[in-house]
Write a protein that holds these residues in place. Structure first.
Motif, mmCIF file in Angstrom:
data_model
loop_
_atom_site.group_PDB
_atom_site.id
_atom_site.type_symbol
_atom_site.label_atom_id
_atom_site.label_comp_id
_atom_site.label_asym_id
_atom_site.label_seq_id
_atom_site.Cartn_x
_atom_site.Cartn_y
_atom_site.Cartn_z
ATOM 1 N N ILE A 50 0.842 -1.193 0.000
ATOM 2 C CA ILE A 50 0.000 0.000 0.000
ATOM 3 C C ILE A 50 0.877 1.241 0.000
ATOM 4 O O ILE A 50 1.847 1.335 0.758
ATOM 5 C CB ILE A 50 -0.899 0.057 1.266
ATOM 6 N N VAL A 51 0.518 2.205 -0.847
ATOM 7 C CA VAL A 51 1.121 3.536 -0.788
ATOM 8 C C VAL A 51 0.011 4.487 -0.345
ATOM 9 O O VAL A 51 -1.106 4.431 -0.854
ATOM 10 C CB VAL A 51 1.723 3.973 -2.139
ATOM 11 N N HIS A 52 0.337 5.328 0.630
ATOM 12 C CA HIS A 52 -0.623 6.256 1.227
ATOM 13 C C HIS A 52 -0.235 7.682 0.855
ATOM 14 O O HIS A 52 0.929 8.040 0.915
ATOM 15 C CB HIS A 52 -0.605 6.062 2.746
ATOM 16 N N TYR A 53 -1.226 8.481 0.477
ATOM 17 C CA TYR A 53 -1.005 9.895 0.154
ATOM 18 C C TYR A 53 -1.628 10.766 1.238
ATOM 19 O O TYR A 53 -2.797 10.556 1.597
ATOM 20 C CB TYR A 53 -1.646 10.236 -1.199
ATOM 21 N N ILE A 54 -0.865 11.722 1.753
ATOM 22 C CA ILE A 54 -1.386 12.682 2.723
ATOM 23 C C ILE A 54 -0.849 14.080 2.395
ATOM 24 O O ILE A 54 0.116 14.218 1.649
ATOM 25 C CB ILE A 54 -1.033 12.306 4.184
ATOM 26 N N ASN A 55 -1.472 15.078 2.992
ATOM 27 C CA ASN A 55 -1.003 16.450 2.774
ATOM 28 C C ASN A 55 0.048 16.835 3.822
ATOM 29 O O ASN A 55 0.389 16.052 4.704
ATOM 30 C CB ASN A 55 -2.176 17.436 2.746
ATOM 31 N N GLN A 56 0.546 18.058 3.711
ATOM 32 C CA GLN A 56 1.606 18.532 4.593
ATOM 33 C C GLN A 56 1.162 18.592 6.053
ATOM 34 O O GLN A 56 1.959 18.366 6.958
ATOM 35 C CB GLN A 56 2.121 19.897 4.129
ATOM 36 N N PHE A 57 -0.102 18.883 6.288
ATOM 37 C CA PHE A 57 -0.600 18.983 7.661
ATOM 38 C C PHE A 57 -0.518 17.630 8.366
ATOM 39 O O PHE A 57 0.024 17.507 9.462
ATOM 40 C CB PHE A 57 -2.035 19.522 7.674
ATOM 41 N N PHE A 96 -3.581 1.921 -3.711
ATOM 42 C CA PHE A 96 -3.245 3.301 -3.366
ATOM 43 C C PHE A 96 -4.386 3.890 -2.554
ATOM 44 O O PHE A 96 -5.542 3.804 -2.956
ATOM 45 C CB PHE A 96 -3.032 4.121 -4.644
ATOM 46 N N ILE A 97 -4.051 4.461 -1.400
ATOM 47 C CA ILE A 97 -5.044 5.091 -0.527
ATOM 48 C C ILE A 97 -4.654 6.545 -0.322
ATOM 49 O O ILE A 97 -3.495 6.840 -0.011
ATOM 50 C CB ILE A 97 -5.154 4.350 0.818
ATOM 51 N N ALA A 98 -5.616 7.447 -0.490
ATOM 52 C CA ALA A 98 -5.363 8.882 -0.316
ATOM 53 C C ALA A 98 -6.264 9.445 0.773
ATOM 54 O O ALA A 98 -7.458 9.202 0.791
ATOM 55 C CB ALA A 98 -5.617 9.620 -1.629
ATOM 56 N N GLY A 99 -5.660 10.203 1.685
ATOM 57 C CA GLY A 99 -6.431 10.893 2.716
ATOM 58 C C GLY A 99 -6.676 10.060 3.950
ATOM 59 O O GLY A 99 -5.871 9.201 4.275
ATOM 60 N N PRO A 100 -7.813 10.337 4.609
ATOM 61 C CA PRO A 100 -9.031 11.050 4.200
ATOM 62 C C PRO A 100 -8.878 12.569 4.173
ATOM 63 O O PRO A 100 -8.073 13.140 4.898
ATOM 64 C CB PRO A 100 -10.068 10.631 5.240
ATOM 65 N N ALA A 101 -9.692 13.188 3.299
ATOM 66 C CA ALA A 101 -9.612 14.626 3.063
ATOM 67 C C ALA A 101 -10.684 15.430 3.791
ATOM 68 O O ALA A 101 -10.664 16.652 3.748
ATOM 69 C CB ALA A 101 -9.698 14.905 1.558
ATOM 70 N N PHE A 102 -11.656 14.753 4.385
ATOM 71 C CA PHE A 102 -12.729 15.421 5.132
ATOM 72 C C PHE A 102 -13.412 16.477 4.255
ATOM 73 O O PHE A 102 -13.741 16.174 3.130
ATOM 74 C CB PHE A 102 -12.191 15.972 6.456
ATOM 75 N N ASN A 103 -13.611 17.702 4.753
ATOM 76 C CA ASN A 103 -14.258 18.739 3.938
ATOM 77 C C ASN A 103 -13.261 19.804 3.488
ATOM 78 O O ASN A 103 -13.631 20.936 3.225
ATOM 79 C CB ASN A 103 -15.425 19.389 4.696
ATOM 80 N N ALA A 104 -11.998 19.438 3.405
ATOM 81 C CA ALA A 104 -10.961 20.359 2.923
ATOM 82 C C ALA A 104 -10.939 20.292 1.394
ATOM 83 O O ALA A 104 -10.537 19.282 0.828
ATOM 84 C CB ALA A 104 -9.608 19.982 3.510
ATOM 85 N N GLY A 105 -11.397 21.354 0.749
ATOM 86 C CA GLY A 105 -11.563 21.353 -0.704
ATOM 87 C C GLY A 105 -10.294 21.091 -1.489
ATOM 88 O O GLY A 105 -10.266 20.267 -2.395
ATOM 89 N N ARG A 106 -9.212 21.784 -1.155
ATOM 90 C CA ARG A 106 -7.951 21.584 -1.896
ATOM 91 C C ARG A 106 -7.394 20.187 -1.646
ATOM 92 O O ARG A 106 -6.869 19.553 -2.561
ATOM 93 C CB ARG A 106 -6.912 22.641 -1.515
#
Length: 182
Positions: free
Chosen positions: A6-13, A84-94
């Motif tokens: 699994i590769v996971h994608y997350i943002n800087q936060f 591939f799993i990304a996030g979760p992004a919740f309600n963050a639009g960008r």
């Protein structure tokens, strides 16, 4: 049975780099789990391993989409994922845009199954629900504990090549496709 990669994608936060002041963080890759990947790995159990985490600032992804997409795809491909799993992004639009875009790209370019998670009103849902599986989640990170188990279960089912049932039964947002069931 070999563990699924699994590769996971997350943002800087969620990577612990910083908030809005670090939203211009360029794509990078780290081995293993980072941030919420620890809880994701727990949900995946012995069936899979988070082999790497790809990180990109929301602002950078949105303002330099072509470059960010290409670099993230390169970093993901190098890790040879089965899922591939990304996030979760919740309600963050960008963040929702970035998760949906990179998940759709990985699915189309690498042929790897993808899962992300967003609040149903996140603009990313409308943009990407036909291109990747999106698990509904709360509007903020307080819903992480409910989103990750569903993401992991759905992802494992996809990675194993098992037949996917209706959205209502499997726990993903309807993809706009109809199938007849008897």
């Amino acid at each position: 049975m070999t563990k699924k990669r699994i590769v996971h994608y997350i943002n800087q936060f969620f990577a612990g780099i910083g908030g809005e002041e670090k939203a211009d963080t360029k794509p990078e890759s780290r081995p293993g789990v980072v941030g919420p990947g620890m809880a994701l790995a727990k949900e995946l159990g012995d069936a899979a391993e988070v082999v790497g985490t790809v990180i990109c600032g929301d602002g950078y992804y949105g303002e330099h989409t072509d470059e960010a997409r290409a670099k993230c795809l390169e970093l993901i491909k190098a890790q040879k994922p089965d899922l591939f799993i990304a996030g979760p992004a919740f309600n963050a639009g960008r963040y929702g845009f970035a998760c949906g875009d990179i998940a759709a790209t990985v699915a189309a370019e690498l042929g790897v199954p993808t899962v992300t998670s967003m609040y149903p009103e996140n603009p990313g849902v409308e943009l990407y629900s036909k291109k990747t599986y999106i698990v509904p989640c709360a509007d903020s990170a307080r819903g992480m504990g409910k989103a990750l188990p569903v993401m992991a279960a759905l992802g494992l089912k996809l990675a194993k090549g098992e037949k996917m049932g209706p959205a209502k039964e499997e726990g993903y947002i309807h993809r706009g496709m109809r199938k007849s069931f008897f």
